[in-house]
Design an enzyme around this catalytic site. Sequence first.
Site, PDB file in Angstrom:
ATOM      1  N   GLY B 465       0.827  -1.196   0.000  1.00  0.00           N
ATOM      2  CA  GLY B 465       0.000   0.000   0.000  1.00  0.00           C
ATOM      3  C   GLY B 465       0.861   1.246   0.000  1.00  0.00           C
ATOM      4  O   GLY B 465       0.371   2.376  -0.065  1.00  0.00           O
ATOM      5  N   THR B 466       2.159   1.011   0.049  1.00  0.00           N
ATOM      6  CA  THR B 466       3.128   2.083   0.157  1.00  0.00           C
ATOM      7  C   THR B 466       3.384   2.776  -1.171  1.00  0.00           C
ATOM      8  O   THR B 466       3.984   3.843  -1.191  1.00  0.00           O
ATOM      9  CB  THR B 466       4.443   1.498   0.680  1.00  0.00           C
ATOM     10  N   ARG B 623      14.429  13.664  -1.337  1.00  0.00           N
ATOM     11  CA  ARG B 623      13.614  13.875  -2.526  1.00  0.00           C
ATOM     12  C   ARG B 623      12.372  12.980  -2.474  1.00  0.00           C
ATOM     13  O   ARG B 623      12.468  11.798  -2.174  1.00  0.00           O
ATOM     14  CB  ARG B 623      14.440  13.519  -3.755  1.00  0.00           C
ATOM     15  N   THR B 629       1.401   9.874  -3.497  1.00  0.00           N
ATOM     16  CA  THR B 629       1.420   8.643  -2.694  1.00  0.00           C
ATOM     17  C   THR B 629       2.212   8.852  -1.400  1.00  0.00           C
ATOM     18  O   THR B 629       1.860   8.299  -0.358  1.00  0.00           O
ATOM     19  CB  THR B 629       2.024   7.473  -3.498  1.00  0.00           C
ATOM     20  N   LYS B 696      14.715   9.305   0.887  1.00  0.00           N
ATOM     21  CA  LYS B 696      14.910   8.603   2.167  1.00  0.00           C
ATOM     22  C   LYS B 696      13.768   7.692   2.594  1.00  0.00           C
ATOM     23  O   LYS B 696      13.921   6.938   3.546  1.00  0.00           O
ATOM     24  CB  LYS B 696      15.135   9.635   3.277  1.00  0.00           C
ATOM     25  N   GLY B 697      12.623   7.787   1.986  1.00  0.00           N
ATOM     26  CA  GLY B 697      11.519   6.916   2.415  1.00  0.00           C
ATOM     27  C   GLY B 697      10.627   7.584   3.444  1.00  0.00           C
ATOM     28  O   GLY B 697      11.094   8.358   4.285  1.00  0.00           O
ATOM     29  N   GLU B 700       7.498   5.407   7.703  1.00  0.00           N
ATOM     30  CA  GLU B 700       7.453   5.458   9.172  1.00  0.00           C
ATOM     31  C   GLU B 700       7.337   6.878   9.724  1.00  0.00           C
ATOM     32  O   GLU B 700       6.652   7.094  10.721  1.00  0.00           O
ATOM     33  CB  GLU B 700       8.704   4.805   9.798  1.00  0.00           C
TER      34      GLU B 700
END
Lengths: 328, 733, 170
Positions: B465-466, B623, B629, B696-697, B700
């Site tokens: 779902g990410t 970035r 999303t 970096k994601g 979380e």
Amino acid sequence: MTPFSYQRPERIDQAIALHGPQSRYIAGGTNLLDLMKENVLQPGQLIDINGLPLREIERTAEGGLRIGALVSNADLAWHPQIEQRYPLLSKAILAGASPQLRNMASTGGNLLQRTRCYYFYDTATPCNKREPGSGCSARDGRNRIHAILGASEHCAAVHPSDMCVALAALDARVHVEGTHGKRRLELVDFHRLPGDQPQQDNVLIEGELITAIELPVEGFASHCAYLKVRDRASYAFALVSVAAALEMDGDIIRRGRIALGGVAHKPWRLEEAEELLNGKRAEPECFAAAADRLLQGAQPLADNAFKIDLARRAIVRALTEAAGGTVR
Amino acid sequence: MNSANSPLGKPLDRVDGPLKVTGKACYAAEAEVPGLLYGAVVSSSIARGRIKGIDAAAAEALPGVRLVLTHQNRPPVASYDEPYEDDDAADGSPFRPLYNDRVLYSGQPLALVVAETQALARHAASLVRIEYEVEAHQTDLQAAREQAHDAPAELPEPRGDFDSACAAAAKRVDCEYGTPVEHHNPMEPHASIVQYQPGGELLIHDKTQGVQNCQRYLEQVFDMQGKIRVLSPFVGGAFGSGLRPQYQLPLAVMAALKLKASVRVELTRQQMFTFGYRPRTFQQLKLAADGEGRLRAIEHKAIGQTSRFEDFTEHEVEWSGMLYACDNVRLGYRLAPLDVYTPLDMRAPGATIGVYALECAMDELAHEVGIDPLELRLRNYTDINGNEGKRYSSKELRACYQQGAERFGWSRRPAQPRSLRDGHQLVGMGMATGVWEAMQMPASARACLDADGRLLVTSATADIGTGTYTAMTQIAADAMGLSMAEVEFRLGDSSLPQAPLEGGSATVSSVGSAVQRACAGLRQKLLDAVQQSPASPFTGANLETVEFVDGQLRLKSGEHAVPLRDIVQVSGALEAEASVKPDEKRDAWATGTHSAVFVEVRVDEDLGTIKVSRVVSAIAAGRIVNPKTAGNQIVGGVVWGIGQALHEETLIDHRLGRYMNHNLAEYHIPVNADIPEIDVIFVEEHDEIVNDLGSKGVGEIGIVGVAAAVANAIYNATGKRVRDLPITLDKVL
Amino acid sequence: MSENSSAAGQTCTISLELNGERRELQVQPWTTLLDLLRDQLGLTGTKKGCDHGQCGACTVLLDGRRINSCLTLAVMHDGASLTTIEGLASEATLHPLQAAFVKHDAFQCGYCTPGQICSAAGLAAENRASSRDEIREHMSGNLCRCGAYPNILAAIEDALPTLRGQEGAQ
């Protein structure tokens, strides 16, 4: 689910005749199937009553309304007569469950909802309501959501309905039919306290079928409020709920009704408390006095003492709102 | 490449969106398999003891019941710990379903009933009678605190001298915070379909965050090297619950092997409470500061629960040694084993609870010092991770504070608690900082341009779902100068190139880098291919002098261009694979994502009901590949934080050692009506160290700090500090 | 509805208008509508999240009204009309709600999505919710663990005028 046989009669007398010790009537099914999947209930026969002619909402001779037991909760809440004449009932229904469940659940079935006590639902634990004599796990267990009024050493469960709280305040009546004929019960007498027979939620005799709910003429349409306090904003059972209904003469209360949900094995009403409202000016001190009387004798368990204070505050708030005029 | 037409950084629609909104996305329990049998798990009703006997006669007697599997008749499985140790295993001896007669926790799977329909299997499972030899159990962390031992975690050594710095400080805060057990509860229950192949191989549809993790686990446990393939193209949420192979998977395999048939095992919602979870913790925070609020000493000691068979550790206290400038820091972390299942990483594991405690304590310190909580953070700002003694590769937290505060209107916050009202409601504002790691793991990807000019990129990662499908498609389209429509990304298949577990906000960084590198290899092959022809205008060109844009390979000088499709029509399909490890240049730097969260709450002063009415979350995460999303990820994290603050708690009855609210009616997660508008800001953050993408994601960071901001806002509204989550209305009455 | 008894127990024949197509189906009394769809008919777009009416993932439209298909028996709906996510739009185009959910990224994992969309279609037909707070309340029977609620709200707000326009035109 344990396998069962299924019948769908078309007449009330047929339905009643089909009913035996292992039978259950099914209407909306939202609570019955839930419990059957958990093996809390294992009926040998389901009698589907959806074919019975119990879907009308009609005027009674005395000017009230007779609501067929199969009218869905959503249809009832949004019925023009209910919205205009009995907004308290409409508000209470819409405070419960979800739109999907309200589309499925029936008026009669709403009265027969079982408690949400954790232990009742979990067959791995003792519960007198599910298995008489096995013991009450809630009394010394997780009991934040449990009863503060009218509980017994055998059971501390609460009735989960919102609709019934409003019906109790409105002096609704329940029409039932069984092998011994028809009966008409006051809603406040329909549900019972657990005592030493917590397996009995209500006074229905085996095989009796709820056919209708009757509302008297007086709907307290201009001064009522339903206040539900819960752990999230929607789709949660009440910790405490209050149905407040007033008949006002200027700022003087001519007649008042208060019913509580989430605090006992049945919707909680007390005439003596309501009498403290009658003829008084609508102000917080008067409401607080009524609240204190209504909650007299409340006995908390380890985790639910807050409910006493919360109920008191909620009663005062609901009465204040009702006195200010029904919010449409 | 990143030309004007590049999809990178654009708020594009999810590429798998149409499948999801039409019901065509196929989840683990939904694969169409001929002759499928259905399993139902029988769970233990006691918390500790032994199985004395299992009476399955009534179940076995039902027509259509094919098997009642127990520890007595299961197929052979590995007997040492090692084969059971998956990529996310905790220290110790992993749980082995149906291994022997030991009951280790309430809800443990003790039998599997397999039948021709799901309904029959469930019914038959209810007829299985288990006789126990019951032993005394302990499930209460509070009661077992004294039995705790040091966690096998690599904590930073104490720095400075906490005791004397604390004693000398002008201002001190010393508080304990409690957090409850929470369960992941993804909407899709865990499920596995094991498709038994004619040759005995197994094709498995599983709900997992790591298909190769499950594949390896099964190959080892069942000694079936090379005979197992695991698929997981769509995952209905996981949040960590799919990091380890869950027990329905080996149970389904056992049944399939035993019956030589295909078997589905889908857990019930109640059974979703019978494996990993976020552990209950107690955390003691001691903060000491000078009169101006500069931190002189920090001590953060946590104690968490674990099982008797594994020591589950997470990064819980480390954050207190890195988020602010402080010379004297002491961290401690202990574990108390209980008769429960092992906890499991759950969205921002460790940080969610550790930063909650730290950031509440910071709010208490601000009050103690008498300065604004945001000002306190700014006075202790640092660009150095004190635990590692390294400078951050990038840290735009200051911009998060500034932009977030401005958007929120932080300057309007009343300094005095309980001083802002709106009718019956007390209004309060709170803020907190968030921090998470910016990790990268080794990963591989393959890029293949087929003869029709369509690009297929693959890696054995997951999309829970990410937005992995979408982000990887964007990265590949950018790298090859193709449109999104010309690129397909495939994942969730253990036969694809190696990928790490999908977790820790590391997928864009890890798999994205591999996709980029594979595409670079493919670009070289395309250039090589056009240079094959002797008269090629590209003779002598190299990757520096050409570019891939608009579906073409062209000289940067602009003289020549050739459509990629034309190249592969001559050369045939071209393919390149790449494996990428974190670059060594990272070693000199600390890396992380940061956030500043601002929350407004409204608390009914009579009834105690709490409504979060506004949230601004400002994020620095390098970035952003897809703001649409990624923004959704942050919003989801905030919703989780609100749930953590106000709603979520798995209630256990310690007498029974059993979770009691094991359903979605009484385990409250937020509903739509609980959630206000959530304003997400991605601040500009440029980073050339973390990876080539500079990304970096964000999975979380969205949750971290939110619960503290809510709790701090509640304090500002009511003047009441509630130090154990969730903050239900009875605690503020 | 017709019945017969066999060794496996009673089975019943029901007739359903399923996504516009009349179907004769054999069901056992205890088969829920949800299990009929998912396990018997392979219509897996309708999701099983809790199987107890506590999450809304199984929401379908029964005679045009949104219900939880996990808490009703198939055998109770002989002669009914049922619309699932698979039948909401014609093959080639997306329903306005489906398009709005994609546009507003009103989901992440997608597992609650068919239920959210069917529920929103039911909400539109009820015509009882217009303001943002009303939509939030009337969509609270559909849990989204990914937490995409603000985007779900935006998608429904966006699609409602189109849906109500369509109804007005009919």
